[in-house]
Write a protein that holds these residues in place. Structure first.
Motif, PDB file in Angstrom:
ATOM      1  N   ALA A   1      -5.637 127.629  34.003  1.00  0.00           N
ATOM      2  CA  ALA A   1      -5.802 126.649  33.363  1.00  0.00           C
ATOM      3  C   ALA A   1      -6.945 126.711  32.452  1.00  0.00           C
ATOM      4  CB  ALA A   1      -5.544 125.314  33.863  1.00  0.00           C
ATOM      5  N   ARG A   2      -7.903 127.112  33.016  1.00  0.00           N
ATOM      6  CA  ARG A   2      -9.509 127.130  32.449  1.00  0.00           C
ATOM      7  C   ARG A   2      -9.563 128.405  31.288  1.00  0.00           C
ATOM      8  NH1 ARG A   2     -15.380 128.315  35.363  1.00  0.00           N
ATOM      9  NH2 ARG A   2     -16.640 127.336  33.449  1.00  0.00           N
ATOM     10  N   CYS A   3      -8.418 129.405  31.535  1.00  0.00           N
ATOM     11  CA  CYS A   3      -8.697 130.274  30.544  1.00  0.00           C
ATOM     12  C   CYS A   3      -7.956 129.689  29.269  1.00  0.00           C
ATOM     13  CB  CYS A   3      -7.718 131.578  31.030  1.00  0.00           C
ATOM     14  SG  CYS A   3      -8.861 132.648  31.833  1.00  0.00           S
ATOM     15  N   ARG A   4      -6.889 128.935  29.218  1.00  0.00           N
ATOM     16  CA  ARG A   4      -6.264 128.097  28.281  1.00  0.00           C
ATOM     17  C   ARG A   4      -7.413 127.215  27.560  1.00  0.00           C
ATOM     18  NH1 ARG A   4      -1.864 128.625  31.727  1.00  0.00           N
ATOM     19  NH2 ARG A   4      -2.175 126.285  32.844  1.00  0.00           N
ATOM     20  N   GLN A   5      -8.162 126.510  28.517  1.00  0.00           N
ATOM     21  CA  GLN A   5      -8.896 125.638  27.814  1.00  0.00           C
ATOM     22  C   GLN A   5     -10.175 126.769  26.784  1.00  0.00           C
ATOM     23  OE1 GLN A   5     -11.666 123.647  30.321  1.00  0.00           O
ATOM     24  NE2 GLN A   5     -10.919 121.658  29.492  1.00  0.00           N
ATOM     25  N   ALA A   6     -10.548 127.692  27.342  1.00  0.00           N
ATOM     26  CA  ALA A   6     -11.322 128.535  26.672  1.00  0.00           C
ATOM     27  C   ALA A   6     -10.893 129.109  25.274  1.00  0.00           C
ATOM     28  CB  ALA A   6     -11.869 129.774  27.787  1.00  0.00           C
ATOM     29  N   LEU A   7      -9.584 129.328  25.431  1.00  0.00           N
ATOM     30  CA  LEU A   7      -8.896 129.863  23.922  1.00  0.00           C
ATOM     31  C   LEU A   7      -8.995 128.817  23.005  1.00  0.00           C
ATOM     32  CD1 LEU A   7      -5.643 131.823  25.399  1.00  0.00           C
ATOM     33  CD2 LEU A   7      -7.769 132.802  24.262  1.00  0.00           C
ATOM     34  N   ARG A   8      -8.910 127.405  23.636  1.00  0.00           N
ATOM     35  CA  ARG A   8      -9.158 126.520  22.257  1.00  0.00           C
ATOM     36  C   ARG A   8     -10.600 126.417  22.024  1.00  0.00           C
ATOM     37  NH1 ARG A   8      -5.159 123.969  25.863  1.00  0.00           N
ATOM     38  NH2 ARG A   8      -6.760 122.635  27.109  1.00  0.00           N
ATOM     39  N   VAL A   9     -11.373 126.758  22.987  1.00  0.00           N
ATOM     40  CA  VAL A   9     -12.871 126.683  22.701  1.00  0.00           C
ATOM     41  C   VAL A   9     -13.384 127.717  21.571  1.00  0.00           C
ATOM     42  CG1 VAL A   9     -15.205 126.883  23.538  1.00  0.00           C
ATOM     43  CG2 VAL A   9     -13.518 125.337  24.875  1.00  0.00           C
ATOM     44  N   LEU A  10     -12.580 128.996  21.955  1.00  0.00           N
ATOM     45  CA  LEU A  10     -12.788 130.117  20.926  1.00  0.00           C
ATOM     46  C   LEU A  10     -12.166 129.753  19.386  1.00  0.00           C
ATOM     47  CD1 LEU A  10     -11.674 133.067  23.213  1.00  0.00           C
ATOM     48  CD2 LEU A  10     -13.980 132.579  22.437  1.00  0.00           C
ATOM     49  N   ASP A  11     -11.470 129.011  19.653  1.00  0.00           N
ATOM     50  CA  ASP A  11     -10.946 128.529  18.086  1.00  0.00           C
ATOM     51  C   ASP A  11     -12.154 127.816  17.465  1.00  0.00           C
ATOM     52  OD1 ASP A  11      -8.429 129.903  18.224  1.00  0.00           O
ATOM     53  OD2 ASP A  11      -7.437 128.207  18.782  1.00  0.00           O
TER      54      ASP A  11
ATOM     55  N   GLU B   1     -15.483 137.697  32.752  1.00  0.00           N
ATOM     56  CA  GLU B   1     -16.553 137.999  32.206  1.00  0.00           C
ATOM     57  C   GLU B   1     -17.268 136.888  31.656  1.00  0.00           C
ATOM     58  OE1 GLU B   1     -18.060 140.817  32.033  1.00  0.00           O
ATOM     59  OE2 GLU B   1     -16.411 142.472  32.172  1.00  0.00           O
ATOM     60  N   TYR B   2     -16.560 135.807  31.384  1.00  0.00           N
ATOM     61  CA  TYR B   2     -17.251 134.699  30.282  1.00  0.00           C
ATOM     62  C   TYR B   2     -17.024 133.115  31.140  1.00  0.00           C
ATOM     63  CZ  TYR B   2     -17.997 137.482  26.504  1.00  0.00           C
ATOM     64  OH  TYR B   2     -18.335 138.645  25.521  1.00  0.00           O
ATOM     65  N   LEU B   3     -16.157 133.041  32.104  1.00  0.00           N
ATOM     66  CA  LEU B   3     -16.202 131.919  32.820  1.00  0.00           C
ATOM     67  C   LEU B   3     -16.697 131.766  34.004  1.00  0.00           C
ATOM     68  CD1 LEU B   3     -12.339 130.972  31.405  1.00  0.00           C
ATOM     69  CD2 LEU B   3     -14.932 130.161  30.512  1.00  0.00           C
ATOM     70  N   ALA B   4     -16.487 133.028  34.744  1.00  0.00           N
ATOM     71  CA  ALA B   4     -16.576 133.113  36.376  1.00  0.00           C
ATOM     72  C   ALA B   4     -18.220 132.863  36.551  1.00  0.00           C
ATOM     73  CB  ALA B   4     -16.404 134.531  36.780  1.00  0.00           C
ATOM     74  N   GLU B   5     -18.616 132.384  37.862  1.00  0.00           N
ATOM     75  CA  GLU B   5     -19.909 132.035  37.986  1.00  0.00           C
ATOM     76  C   GLU B   5     -21.067 133.220  37.773  1.00  0.00           C
ATOM     77  OE1 GLU B   5     -20.527 130.267  42.019  1.00  0.00           O
ATOM     78  OE2 GLU B   5     -22.496 129.893  41.519  1.00  0.00           O
ATOM     79  N   PHE B   6     -20.737 134.170  38.361  1.00  0.00           N
ATOM     80  CA  PHE B   6     -21.450 135.575  38.388  1.00  0.00           C
ATOM     81  C   PHE B   6     -21.108 136.513  37.286  1.00  0.00           C
ATOM     82  CE2 PHE B   6     -21.515 133.951  42.462  1.00  0.00           C
ATOM     83  CZ  PHE B   6     -22.963 133.394  42.644  1.00  0.00           C
ATOM     84  N   ASN B   7     -22.059 136.753  36.440  1.00  0.00           N
ATOM     85  CA  ASN B   7     -22.042 137.856  35.534  1.00  0.00           C
ATOM     86  C   ASN B   7     -23.281 138.459  35.141  1.00  0.00           C
ATOM     87  OD1 ASN B   7     -21.723 139.853  33.573  1.00  0.00           O
ATOM     88  ND2 ASN B   7     -20.313 138.801  32.215  1.00  0.00           N
ATOM     89  N   GLU B   8     -23.732 139.041  36.188  1.00  0.00           N
ATOM     90  CA  GLU B   8     -25.159 139.534  35.733  1.00  0.00           C
ATOM     91  C   GLU B   8     -25.537 140.986  35.078  1.00  0.00           C
ATOM     92  OE1 GLU B   8     -29.714 140.222  38.183  1.00  0.00           O
ATOM     93  OE2 GLU B   8     -27.636 141.064  38.964  1.00  0.00           O
ATOM     94  N   ALA B   9     -25.899 140.753  33.864  1.00  0.00           N
ATOM     95  CA  ALA B   9     -26.194 141.981  33.125  1.00  0.00           C
ATOM     96  C   ALA B   9     -27.618 142.363  33.472  1.00  0.00           C
ATOM     97  CB  ALA B   9     -26.112 141.762  31.675  1.00  0.00           C
ATOM     98  N   ILE B  10     -28.002 143.620  33.767  1.00  0.00           N
ATOM     99  CA  ILE B  10     -29.140 144.384  34.340  1.00  0.00           C
ATOM    100  C   ILE B  10     -29.652 145.275  33.440  1.00  0.00           C
ATOM    101  CG2 ILE B  10     -30.100 145.262  36.492  1.00  0.00           C
ATOM    102  CD1 ILE B  10     -27.266 144.711  37.667  1.00  0.00           C
TER     103      ILE B  10
END
Ligand SMILES: C[S@@+](CC[C@H](N)C(=O)[O-])C[C@H]1O[C@@H](n2cnc3c(N)ncnc32)[C@H](O)[C@@H]1O
Length: 501
Positions: free
Chosen positions: A175-185, A214-223
């Motif tokens: 459901a959060r992904c579907r919400q994210a698609l609307r935010v992308l628009d 990559e974009y919604l989960a709590e952890f995505n550390e770029a090093i």
């Protein structure tokens, strides 16, 4: 914690990942002067293996290997264990568990694979992952660890921040992904930055699991590379080399004057600089115990001890008399420009025998053969060919390997596909994997055809089934067209090593 809800709700597409193949890892390590164990009889551990889409085909390929996968998502681990049980494979186990609390009796491994895990777990699990590498790598063992790189991710940070802020973290992942698609628009209308807009366009059609993790989960550390290398150091581990494709490594080496003898202590700076220049977003690095001997940078003369495979084609008529740049394309659509006539001939020779690999000496012979067959006038300069091959290997136009056992076969009168391919074909959540560990893009008709290849049906009967299927789905084709389609598909299966001779 006994499972990971986000991965239970939105399982990761569990694919074969060509760069994690131990034979490729061993080949890259050899370019660095490091001799790894024979992959065909190795112990292989995969951490965060999802449902085993990467590990199970490796175990299938090499029956003398012992493979163990560890996965915290209960749903994914159960799917993997069920698949293994149906296949009746004895040399692989997919265990539900936390990589930060591994069973004490796992022992040592020649290869440890952790793809898509390190950047996406909390700091304590990152530590545990490197601890596990140190504890479970054999003296000549190699770990493959991939992570997101700061250089490429920094420009995307506003996108991740906006998507996390404007979506509800309490929603289940789908459901959060579907919400994210609307935010992308919305963001597409608000933002003008070209790089961000390009990423937004990609994310709108990307798999939901990618968008989420990559974009919604709590952890995505770029090093950055130096920090990662320092973390290895503090775990008594060392960096061996990059196993992902790299553009420009040779140029950078030339520009920095990093001859292997004089570069002590400076190669890590060069790697970091290369990431900055290229805007590297993702790395796949090889790691060994700190006391392992290896050389930087990769050494061109070591190519002679390897074998190679390639699946390249070209729309152009290849000119073996001129050193003009001509483009070859792989099935993923990546383009590789080749100028040297001998290298063009070598690429043609490799593509003709794919999925087989040719040793360096055999490749030289085969390139000679192609030049002669096509009436090319020039002589092959072995040094020129070696340099061209090195560049193509660095960018993964040609893959290096230490395994020459892959075979293609031919579709016989009653074609037989091996059991792994047939089981993958009937399970929609599984990708069909080629013998060189590539994901095959099969439609429903292709999967059905593959599933029927148990040796009981003739090519004619298979085509009749295909004809009826297509008609059932509303596609009216002449039988002769379906015969041709069926034959082409069978040859594709053969080329990917799915058929038993
Ligand atoms: C981004 S996915 C990558 C999956 C797979 N390696 C691939 O590349 O296709 C990360 C995986 O690591 C698993 N994972 C995360 N934390 C873990 C832990 N502490 N122990 C074991 N698995 C974990 C997740 O459930 C998920 O399947």
């Amino acid at each position: 914690m006994d499972t990971l809800a986000s991965y239970d709700e939105l399982p990761y597409d569990s694919l074969p990942l060509p760069e994690t193949q131990p034979d490729v890892i061993a080949a890259v390590a050899r370019l660095h002067g490091f001799d790894a164990q024979d992959p065909t009889r190795a112990r292989i551990l995969e951490l965060g293996c999802a449902q085993g889409g990467n590990l199970i085909p490796l175990a299938w390929r090499w029956p003398a290997c012992e493979c163990i996968g560890i996965e915290l998502s209960r749903v994914q681990a159960a799917a993997g264990a069920d698949f293994v049980a149906h296949l009746g494979l004895q040399n692989v186990r997919i265990l539900h568990g936390d990589l930060a609390a591994l069973p004490g009796d796992l022992g040592e491994f020649d290869y440890i694979i952790a793809h898509g895990v390190y950047s996406w777990v909390p700091p304590a699990v990152q530590q545990a992952l490197l601890d596990a590498c140190r504890r479970h790598l054999s003296p000549q063992g190699l770990a493959y660890v991939s992570f997101n790189v700061a250089a490429g991710w920094a420009p995307l940070a506003p996108l991740r921040a906006a998507l996390r802020e404007r979506t509800d973290a309490a929603l289940p992942a789908p459901a959060r992904c579907r919400q994210a698609l609307r935010v992308l628009d919305e963001l597409a209308g608000e933002w003008s930055d070209a790089a961000l807009r390009k990423e937004i366009a990609y994310l709108r059609s990307a798999p939901p699991s990618y968008l989420f993790h990559e974009y919604l989960a709590e952890f995505n550390e770029a090093i950055d590379f130096a920090s990662f290398a320092a973390r290895l150091d503090s775990h008594d581990l060392r960096y061996v080399g990059e196993v992902g494709p790299r553009r420009a490594v040779v140029e950078l080496e030339d520009a920095w004057g990093l001859a292997p003898e004089g570069m002590t202590g400076r190669w890590h700076d060069a790697e970091g600089a290369l990431d900055a220049v290229l805007g590297t977003r993702f790395r796949r690095v090889l790691v060994a115990r700190a006391d392992a001997e290896c050389a930087q940078p990769p050494q061109v003369e070591r190519l002679a001890s390897l074998a190679f495979y390639a699946d390249l084609a070209s729309d152009e008529e290849i000119d073996l008399d001129a050193a003009n740049e001509q483009v070859f394309v792989n099935p993923a659509g990546n383009r590789f420009a080749v100028a040297e006539p001998a290298m063009k001939a070598a690429v043609m020779a490799l593509s003709m025998v794919y999925p087989r690999a040719l040793t360096y000496a055999a490749l030289l012979d085969a390139a000679h053969g192609v030049m002669a067959d096509f009436g090319a006038a020039g002589e092959i300069d072995a040094m020129v060919l070696q340099d061209a091959l090195f560049r193509l290997v660095m960018v993964h136009g040609v893959m290096p390997t230490v395994w020459t056992g892959a075979t293609g076969g031919e579709p016989g009168e009653r074609p037989v596909a091996h059991a792994l391919a047939r089981l993958q074909a009937v399970r929609p959540d599984w990708v069909v994997s080629g013998t060189r560990h590539v994901a095959l893009d099969l439609d429903a008709a292709g999967r059905e055809l593959l599933a029927r290849l148990d040796g009981t049906l003739t090519q004619d009967a298979l085509s009749a089934h295909m004809h009826a299927n297509l008609r059932g789905s509303g596609l009216e084709l002449a039988r002769t067209q379906v015969d041709a389609l069926t034959a082409r598909q069978l040859w594709q299966f053969a080329r990917q090593g799915l058929l038993i001779a």
